[in-house]
Design a protein around this motif. Structure first.
Motif, PDB file in Angstrom:
ATOM      1  N   SER A 239       0.847  -1.186   0.000  1.00  0.00           N
ATOM      2  CA  SER A 239       0.000   0.000   0.000  1.00  0.00           C
ATOM      3  C   SER A 239       0.891   1.247   0.000  1.00  0.00           C
ATOM      4  CB  SER A 239      -0.908   0.020   1.229  1.00  0.00           C
ATOM      5  OG  SER A 239      -1.828  -1.053   1.204  1.00  0.00           O
ATOM      6  N   HIS A 240       0.313   2.381  -0.394  1.00  0.00           N
ATOM      7  CA  HIS A 240       1.069   3.629  -0.476  1.00  0.00           C
ATOM      8  C   HIS A 240       0.261   4.725   0.221  1.00  0.00           C
ATOM      9  CE1 HIS A 240       3.125   1.464  -3.744  1.00  0.00           C
ATOM     10  NE2 HIS A 240       1.910   1.207  -4.192  1.00  0.00           N
ATOM     11  N   GLN A 241       0.928   5.532   1.052  1.00  0.00           N
ATOM     12  CA  GLN A 241       0.210   6.593   1.761  1.00  0.00           C
ATOM     13  C   GLN A 241       1.037   7.862   1.835  1.00  0.00           C
ATOM     14  OE1 GLN A 241      -2.193   5.327   4.993  1.00  0.00           O
ATOM     15  NE2 GLN A 241      -2.146   7.300   6.051  1.00  0.00           N
ATOM     16  N   PHE A 242       0.344   8.980   1.727  1.00  0.00           N
ATOM     17  CA  PHE A 242       0.954  10.313   1.796  1.00  0.00           C
ATOM     18  C   PHE A 242       1.418  10.599   3.223  1.00  0.00           C
ATOM     19  CE2 PHE A 242       0.082  14.919   2.615  1.00  0.00           C
ATOM     20  CZ  PHE A 242       1.158  15.425   1.898  1.00  0.00           C
ATOM     21  N   ILE A 243       2.648  11.139   3.362  1.00  0.00           N
ATOM     22  CA  ILE A 243       3.207  11.455   4.673  1.00  0.00           C
ATOM     23  C   ILE A 243       3.276  12.958   4.910  1.00  0.00           C
ATOM     24  CG2 ILE A 243       5.212  11.201   6.185  1.00  0.00           C
ATOM     25  CD1 ILE A 243       3.632   8.652   5.638  1.00  0.00           C
ATOM     26  N   GLY A 244       3.685  13.716   3.895  1.00  0.00           N
ATOM     27  CA  GLY A 244       3.800  15.162   4.050  1.00  0.00           C
ATOM     28  C   GLY A 244       4.511  15.765   2.859  1.00  0.00           C
ATOM     29  N   LYS A 245       4.698  17.071   2.876  1.00  0.00           N
ATOM     30  CA  LYS A 245       5.364  17.739   1.767  1.00  0.00           C
ATOM     31  C   LYS A 245       6.625  18.433   2.260  1.00  0.00           C
ATOM     32  CE  LYS A 245       2.371  21.845   2.035  1.00  0.00           C
ATOM     33  NZ  LYS A 245       1.394  22.678   1.283  1.00  0.00           N
ATOM     34  N   ILE A 246       7.628  18.497   1.386  1.00  0.00           N
ATOM     35  CA  ILE A 246       8.900  19.123   1.714  1.00  0.00           C
ATOM     36  C   ILE A 246       9.151  20.304   0.785  1.00  0.00           C
ATOM     37  CG2 ILE A 246       9.944  17.051   2.694  1.00  0.00           C
ATOM     38  CD1 ILE A 246      11.334  16.575   0.027  1.00  0.00           C
ATOM     39  N   ARG A 247       9.908  21.274   1.270  1.00  0.00           N
ATOM     40  CA  ARG A 247      10.198  22.473   0.487  1.00  0.00           C
ATOM     41  C   ARG A 247      11.452  22.261  -0.351  1.00  0.00           C
ATOM     42  NH1 ARG A 247       7.694  27.245   2.677  1.00  0.00           N
ATOM     43  NH2 ARG A 247       9.278  28.474   1.611  1.00  0.00           N
ATOM     44  N   THR A 248      11.459  22.875  -1.519  1.00  0.00           N
ATOM     45  CA  THR A 248      12.650  22.829  -2.371  1.00  0.00           C
ATOM     46  C   THR A 248      13.457  24.126  -2.292  1.00  0.00           C
ATOM     47  OG1 THR A 248      11.461  23.676  -4.306  1.00  0.00           O
ATOM     48  CG2 THR A 248      11.486  21.288  -3.974  1.00  0.00           C
ATOM     49  N   ASP A 249      12.811  25.207  -1.833  1.00  0.00           N
ATOM     50  CA  ASP A 249      13.510  26.497  -1.769  1.00  0.00           C
ATOM     51  C   ASP A 249      14.279  26.608  -0.446  1.00  0.00           C
ATOM     52  OD1 ASP A 249      11.239  26.564  -0.229  1.00  0.00           O
ATOM     53  OD2 ASP A 249      10.732  28.645  -0.727  1.00  0.00           O
ATOM     54  N   THR A 250      15.135  25.629  -0.190  1.00  0.00           N
ATOM     55  CA  THR A 250      15.888  25.583   1.057  1.00  0.00           C
ATOM     56  C   THR A 250      17.186  24.836   0.820  1.00  0.00           C
ATOM     57  OG1 THR A 250      15.881  24.722   3.322  1.00  0.00           O
ATOM     58  CG2 THR A 250      14.638  23.490   1.694  1.00  0.00           C
ATOM     59  N   ASN A 251      18.145  25.065   1.693  1.00  0.00           N
ATOM     60  CA  ASN A 251      19.404  24.327   1.595  1.00  0.00           C
ATOM     61  C   ASN A 251      19.368  23.044   2.426  1.00  0.00           C
ATOM     62  OD1 ASN A 251      19.408  25.408   4.125  1.00  0.00           O
ATOM     63  ND2 ASN A 251      21.436  26.370   3.990  1.00  0.00           N
ATOM     64  N   LYS A 252      18.199  22.725   2.960  1.00  0.00           N
ATOM     65  CA  LYS A 252      18.038  21.517   3.759  1.00  0.00           C
ATOM     66  C   LYS A 252      17.889  20.330   2.812  1.00  0.00           C
ATOM     67  CE  LYS A 252      16.028  24.209   7.485  1.00  0.00           C
ATOM     68  NZ  LYS A 252      14.826  24.526   8.264  1.00  0.00           N
ATOM     69  N   ASP A 253      19.010  19.702   2.554  1.00  0.00           N
ATOM     70  CA  ASP A 253      19.112  18.723   1.472  1.00  0.00           C
ATOM     71  C   ASP A 253      19.018  17.278   1.964  1.00  0.00           C
ATOM     72  OD1 ASP A 253      19.352  18.189  -1.201  1.00  0.00           O
ATOM     73  OD2 ASP A 253      21.533  18.128  -1.186  1.00  0.00           O
TER      74      ASP A 253
END
Length: 293
Positions: A239-253
């Motif tokens: 099964s597959h489930q949504f966990i959350g969203k992450i930002r791309t406009d950051t240096n948190k790689d």
């Protein structure tokens, strides 16, 4: 099928070739410049039981889910469609160098990708790549950048097991700097793939937290690895489930996913929670992704 033959005759059954689904699928395919891969459909006046017999080897006993042979058939058809498209593109002088080809040769691209997904599945391969130049198989007791052991819980089927009482986590590095994701979207959406069952629930409920750079909390979800199905047929599937969203406009790689068994889940379960993959996509596909069961 034996039951059908014993308790009914062909005239008891009627095949309806389309309830409007074909037209809808064709419309969706056209909107994304895609094609529909379909099984050969019987004619309306064909013998219903004979038609089922001809296609039965493509399905499991419930005549709903594909068998291994059915999956191979679909795989072959997809490859065939891709090859036809590549040949057509080549004839139209659209042959370009595909820099994503690991072999370093030439590929055929009709249009460049505008966005990228980032997907990993170790369900059948038993190989997990969690950081640059880090590939691990079940030959290692623990995988680098995760606290969860990789186990072969069934022949040819692999999972990261949340077997620890406290920390069950894994980290993916170089999400943006390695070019794994294009930065044309402000957010990417994270889904995990895990084992689930029905009608018996053998896996515990878990709380899954999503963090960027190890410390900054992003989101969390409760996962119930149980399939709600009315037919009562035993199921053990991904099964597959949504966990959350992450930002791309950051240096948190760096992305970390932590899994904790629910404190109030006091029922006894036979197995630990089993994680088999992750998807990071520029599109939100809803809370869960599942096939019709």
């Amino acid at each position: 099928l034996n039951c059908l033959e014993e308790k009914s005759i062909s005239s008891d059954w009627k095949f309806y070739p389309d309830f409007g689904g074909k037209a809808a699928m064709e419309m969706i395919a056209k909107s994304v410049d895609g094609v529909v891969v379909s099984l050969k459909s019987p004619r309306e006046d064909d013998d219903a039981i004979d038609a089922l017999k001809q296609s039965s080897y493509l399905y499991t006993m419930d005549m709903t889910h594909f068998s291994e042979e059915g999956h191979r058939w679909v795989q072959y058809r997809i490859i065939q469609k891709i090859q036809e498209h590549q040949q057509q593109s080549s004839q139209n002088n659209k042959k370009v160098v595909d820099t994503t080809n690991v072999g370093g040769g030439e590929g055929v691209i009709s249009q460049p990708w505008q966005l990228k997904d980032y997907c990993m599945s170790w369900f059948q391969s038993g190989k997990v790549v969690l950081a640059t130049n880090t590939t691990t198989t079940t030959n290692s007791s623990m995988i680098q950048n995760t606290t969860m052991p990789l186990v072969e819980f069934k022949e040819g089927k692999f999972a990261l097991e949340a077997s620890n009482n406290d920390d069950n986590s894994f980290t993916i590095s170089n999400l943006f700097s390695a070019g794994n994701l294009f930065l044309k979207k402000k957010y990417y959406f994270v889904y995990i793939s895990f084992m689930s069952t029905s009608p018996e629930r053998i896996y515990p409920k878990v709380d899954v937290s999503l963090l960027q750079n190890g410390e900054d909390f992003v989101d969390h979800r409760t996962i119930n690895p149980f399939v709600f199905a009315s037919h009562g047929i035993p199921l053990h599937l991904v099964s597959h489930q949504f966990i959350g969203k992450i930002r791309t406009d950051t240096n948190k790689d760096e992305l970390t996913i932590r899994i904790q068994k629910m404190v109030d889940d006091n029922s006894q379960h036979q197995q630990n929670f089993r994680l088999v993959g992750i998807m990071i996509t520029p599109y939100h596909f809803g809370t869960s992704i599942k096939a019709d069961i």
